[in-house]
Design an enzyme around this catalytic site. Sequence first.
Site, short mmCIF file in Angstrom:
data_model
loop_
_atom_site.label_atom_id
_atom_site.label_comp_id
_atom_site.label_asym_id
_atom_site.label_seq_id
_atom_site.Cartn_x
_atom_site.Cartn_y
_atom_site.Cartn_z
CG HIS A 92 61.27 -57.09 -4.55
ND1 HIS A 92 60.32 -56.83 -5.52
CD2 HIS A 92 62.22 -56.12 -4.69
CE1 HIS A 92 60.66 -55.75 -6.21
NE2 HIS A 92 61.82 -55.31 -5.72
NE ARG A 141 60.47 -52.80 -3.96
CZ ARG A 141 60.68 -51.56 -3.55
NH1 ARG A 141 59.84 -51.00 -2.67
NH2 ARG A 141 61.71 -50.86 -4.00
CD GLU A 195 66.35 -50.98 -6.46
OE1 GLU A 195 67.59 -50.84 -6.36
OE2 GLU A 195 65.80 -51.81 -7.20
CG HIS A 265 65.15 -53.91 -3.04
ND1 HIS A 265 63.78 -53.75 -3.15
CD2 HIS A 265 65.42 -53.90 -1.71
CE1 HIS A 265 63.25 -53.64 -1.93
NE2 HIS A 265 64.23 -53.73 -1.05
#
Length: 337
Positions: A92, A141, A195, A265
Amino acid sequence: MAAAVFHQAIGTPHSSLHHELRENSLRLNSNSFWLEIGVSRRGCHRSNQRNFCVVQASTSQTSMFDPVSSPSTNTNNSKKKSNEAALILMRHGESLWNEKNLFTGCVDVPLTKKGVEEAIEAGKRISNIPIDMIYTSALIRAQMTAMLAMTQHRRRKVPIIIHNESEQARTWSEIFSEDTKKQSIPVIAAWQLNERMYGELQGLNKQETADRYGKEQVHEWRRSYDIPPPNGESLEMCAERAVAYFKDQIEPQLLSGKNVMIAAHGNSLRSIIMYLDKLTSQEVISLELSTGMPMLYIFKGGKFIRRGSPVAPTEAGVYAYTRGLAQYRQKLDEMFH
């Protein structure tokens, strides 16, 4: 292969769908696109002393189509699996907590203006690469990055998040136009691609945390393979869920010839790259991924071949690596010029 910020320029293969070009029009053969959705199931994940649960989609079938791909040389073989597919990995763009130098982990924060610009630039880099399916994490994100990137794609198909949380969600988000389905790309959001969870470090300033606990301790939490931060995940724990999801859900799509983009991520993508490139636990801890920088792999013959990051959509060298990609881009040129 250990320390790497990926930035090479290379190319990708063709779309998995087979068509024929006749009388200046494209005719869809029988090898259609299958989107896997269906009844949801609840899965739980354990991180050190804490448990958390999420909803995960399982499978049934509905179809979408893509009227642009490389032509089939033998229509009788249109149902055979493609021997080549593209895999795009994209971290991202910069988030608001990246900007503030805070541990983010699984806290759901959006992109900064710079992050938006990074996502758009990433989209330009992959604007001529075929994409049949998109996978993102459950965090905004990553989803923003995928959606913004796709606004730059020349195929102009619309990415649509598949809501499979409940029967009502499935019913309310149903598409009734076959033409609209043909111009859509399914987006699957999966918590397994999140993440890594930073536990009690989430929301803390990285420099202040280093001052408090010592640089060596914080570096061990951030960069060791199997040592988690307090009540958080280690990279090893993140890899267990991310790679398992990749093998179970994404790799079968590649095997069937689908071209896939994953927007996720730093640590979940490092875990997947560890699997793709067969890195050791020592090599992966030195791996760095830039925000908003797409990475391209070609899946062929059951093997993943890393091709780096396409530099620009107009660079001829990017499209010289596979015949299928060159044909795909040629069709885009014919359609939109």
